[in-house]
Design a protein around this motif. Structure first.
Motif, PDB file in Angstrom:
ATOM      1  N   ALA A  26       2.786   4.978  -6.321  1.00 28.44           N
ATOM      2  CA  ALA A  26       2.414   5.438  -4.761  1.00 28.44           C
ATOM      3  C   ALA A  26       1.075   5.776  -4.658  1.00 28.44           C
ATOM      4  O   ALA A  26       0.283   5.413  -3.558  1.00 28.44           O
ATOM      5  N   GLU A  27       0.559   6.758  -5.417  1.00 26.73           N
ATOM      6  CA  GLU A  27      -0.901   7.242  -5.200  1.00 26.73           C
ATOM      7  C   GLU A  27      -1.736   6.083  -5.306  1.00 26.73           C
ATOM      8  O   GLU A  27      -2.820   6.120  -4.647  1.00 26.73           O
TER       9      GLU A  27
ATOM     10  N   HIS B  53       1.421   4.022   1.012  1.00 23.94           N
ATOM     11  CA  HIS B  53       2.195   3.622  -0.411  1.00 23.94           C
ATOM     12  C   HIS B  53       3.240   2.392   0.136  1.00 23.94           C
ATOM     13  O   HIS B  53       3.268   1.999   1.130  1.00 23.94           O
TER      14      HIS B  53
END
Length: 737
Positions: A530-531, A540
């Protein structure tokens, strides 16, 4: 003339005169007069020429001191000596401070690295002392320079590095039927084969506990119901024989009577053999229940690893449709529902229900009633989790519903999520196999390095180039560790390499494990998808379809490269959706130090586990399933899908069934449900109130939340590290729609 140098840790390296020059210059810069480069080179040359061909670091520093003291710059000699002393003190202080934190039971990243370990006990302290002093040895002697650099620069994490020198493996799925049939030796006496359900239960516990002391990961039983089922019938026959003695009659015709189900019923109105049969069933069910109760109790109280940690155990069950298998399933579920001790939720074993169409999933299936019961138990006790045998990647071409040994072809999982099934070097099965070792790549770090590139296509291309380089390093590191592990002897693992690992029965005590170890897997893990995507695209995968497609490209690329490595190195490489615990904050802290606070990337104390949608992102359970599902086929080293639900789930098992339905619909391999559960740490009272501050049973205010940390439960959040506590506090409920 000096040629080689013996470093403080014993390594021998080539001599580098530049290091002497640098040290003298640093000392000069701290004097009032300043640098004198001619003198610097003169002293360095004298030390180099006068020295022996091989010298220690201390001997070289002594020689530098002597030259400085004989020179015109006594002031530099004083600074150099003072700096030497400071460095020596600093080296000792670092170890001292680390040890004091352990001694004083400080709650920090060192003592709370593993929430399943009590680092505050004497045995726990000893393990931490050993762990923290072993890791530098691994760095100095067992890792290549490129791997050390990757670890130092926050690109790579080697899991269980402290166990590296022991050559131990991560985990294994126990072929418990071998243990129960043949008994086993753990190096200190032998256990006889089982003849009744009580003995089978105890041997199952001892097998898990013994193997745990030979390995650094988890222990699992892949077909708990199938393995224990024969001993239900053996115990039933014992009960018939007791009645034969009591009545003085021969009831041997009932030994193998067809029994539809082992259900306790009143004896009123029953006569003759019907009464004898039901009485024996009732007694057998009671014995099975006590055995399952004892199994769960033992797995929460028997300690391993020097007495500071309960066995990291898992059991898989749900597909045995025989009356005896159903009895095992029913009673383990009933014991789980009732709880241990004062009614508390059992932390171990992690229980995994094998969901299979034609067996337990649909109303017409033989074990559907037990599946419904399993959902009811999960709604109260978090377990069982659910593995979807109908997922395309969990199916086996040899599985047949009428095969009494169909469990050989069923996927099983363990621990947080570890999955072992495909096999290039033997049968496709989970049994007798496990993960050998795994390492995790910080893909967020790679993305942050590419973030300044303005052109999106160039940015993505640069990321994949960096990812490829790191995958190569990781694959080599895992290969090198495996080659080191292969040099271990079978006698170093008395149980694992004699009765558990696939093919180990062929080994003699003084044989190396090289011939069988390749049956296991090597895991290439990743954290923070996601990051990573936020750093590359600004969003994301839970909030952007573009990000989702890039995420799938990234993990697909990792999967394809893992397949390439499997061919190149001839090992079973797989991609693992890493269950980051201590690692979740370690990577983040390092990246924030270099890149600062970046919204959606380094602004929290943790990186999101593997390919999950961030815990703080508000979305429906269905949307979460749609986003995360495709990654399960790509991460065959292990994965998990979870849903956070609101309120008291105890009276709403249907919500658990809806989650399993989603798993079936979206081809998800393994999943679980999180919900609220409060626990009084003084008396064990539990309930599901939103905000419980005072225990209604004992009046204590020592209330904690029972929660899943990665894939397993922890009895108290007091053992969670700061990063995982931050993640827990950020978790949001996933709505129904």
């Amino acid at each position: 003339m000096i040629q080689t140098v013996v470093k403080r840790d014993g390594r021998i390296v080539g001599f580098n005169e530049q290091k002497i020059i640098t040290a003298i210059r640093k000392a000069m810069l701290h004097t009032d007069i300043g640098e004198d480069l001619d003198l610097v080179h003169q002293i360095a040359d004298h030390v180099t020429i006068k020295g022996k061909s091989q010298m220690t670091v201390e001997e070289i520093q002594d020689a530098v001191e002597l030259e400085l003291m004989e020179s015109r710059r006594k002031d530099v000699a004083q600074k150099y000596i003072a700096y030497r002393n400071q460095r020596s003190i600093a080296r000792k202080a670092k170890t001292r401070d680390m040890f004091l934190e352990i001694i004083n039971i400080k709650s920090n990243d060192i003592t709370r690295e593993n929430a399943n370990m009590n680092a505050d006990t004497p045995a726990g302290m000893m393990m931490k002392f050993a762990s923290e002093t072993t890791k530098p040895f691994v760095d100095d002697y067992l890792l290549s320079d490129e791997v050390k650099e990757a670890v130092r620069d926050n690109y790579l994490h080697i899991h269980d590095k402290d166990y590296y020198p022991t050559k131990s493996l991560t985990c294994v799925q126990h072929p418990l039927d071998h243990i129960l049939r043949d008994g086993f030796s753990a190096g200190h006496g032998e256990s006889r084969p089982a003849k009744r359900i009580e003995t089978a239960s105890i041997l199952g516990c001892i097998s898990l506990e013994t193997a745990q002391n030979e390995m650094h990961g988890g222990q699992a039983i892949p077909a708990f119901d199938f393995y224990l089922a024969p001993y239900v019938r053996e115990s039933f026959i014992e009960e018939i024989k007791v009645l034969e003695e009591l009545y003085g009659q021969d009831f041997s015709t009932l030994y193998h009577a067809e029994i539809e189900d082992y259900l306790t019923r009143p004896l009123d109105g029953l006569e003759g053999e019907a009464r004898i049969l039901q009485h024996a069933i009732n007694k057998t069910v009671a014995r099975v229940h006590q055995s399952m109760e004892a199994f769960i109790h033992n797995m929460n109280t028997i300690h391993s690893r020097g007495g500071n940690q309960v066995v990291f155990s898992s059991i898989n069950y749900g597909t045995d449709t025989s009356a005896e298998g159903r009895c095992i399933i029913r009673e383990v579920l009933r014991s789980t529902y009732e709880g241990v001790g004062n009614g508390e939720t059992a932390i171990f074993p992690i229980q995994i229900w094998k969901k299979k169409r034609g067996v337990s999933y649909l109303p017409e299936d033989r074990n559907y009633d037990l599946y419904q019961y399993a959902c009811k138990v999960t709604a109260r006790r978090f377990f069982p989790n659910f593995i979807n045998l109908d997922a395309t990647f969990n199916q086996h071409e040899s599985w047949r519903a009428d095969d009494p040994k169909r469990y050989l072809y069923e996927t099983a999982t363990m621990g947080c999520r570890t999955r072992v099934f495909e096999n290039r070097f033997g049968p496709k099965t989970s049994i007798g196999r496990g993960n050998i070792s795994f390492s995790t790549i910080n893909i967020v770090r790679l993305a942050l390095e590419c973030r300044p590139i303005e052109n999106p296509e160039d940015r993505i291309a640069a990321f994949f180039a960096k990812l490829d380089e790191m995958l190569e390093i990781t694959a080599r590191q895992l290969h090198e560790r495996l080659e080191f592990q292969k040099t271990a002897y079978a006698k170093q693992f008395p149980l694992v390499m004699s009765a558990l690992w696939l093919g180990s029965e062929k080994l003699k005590p003084n044989d190396t494990i090289a011939s069988v170890i390749n049956q296991g897997t090597l895991g290439i893990g990743f954290i923070g998808l996601a990051e990573c995507l936020v750093a590359l695209t600004g969003k994301h995968h839970g909030e952007s379809e573009e990000a989702q497609q890039l995420g799938l490209r990234i993990v697909t690329y990792m999967r394809d490269r893992a397949n390439d490595f499997s061919e190149r190195y001839q090992h079973n490489y797989s991609v693992l959706a890493t269950p980051a615990e201590g690692l979740s904050g370690k990577f983040t802290k390092g990246d924030r130090k270099k890149y600062g606070v970046i919204a959606g990337v380094t602004d929290r104390d943790y990186y999101t586990n593997s390919n999950h949608v961030p815990v703080y992102y508000k979305c429906s359970a269905r949307h979460k399933a749609e986003v995360e599902a495709p990654y399960h086929d790509l991460t065959r080293g292990g994965h998990i899908f979870y849903v956070e639900i609101d309120g008291d789930a105890t009276h709403n098992p249907e919500v658990i069934m809806r989650v399993v339905d989603m798993m079936d619909r979206y081809n998800i391999g393994y999943g679980s449900v999180n919900h609220n559960r409060n626990r009084c740490m003084d008396c064990g009272y539990e309930n599901a109130d939103d905000h419980l501050e005072v225990c209604p049973k004992c009046g204590s205010t020592h209330i904690d939340r029972l929660q899943r940390i990665t894939g397993y439960l922890v009895g108290t959040t007091e053992r969670w590290n700061n990063a995982k506590l931050a993640e827990l506090n950020d978790r949001v409920i996933h709505s129904k729609e």
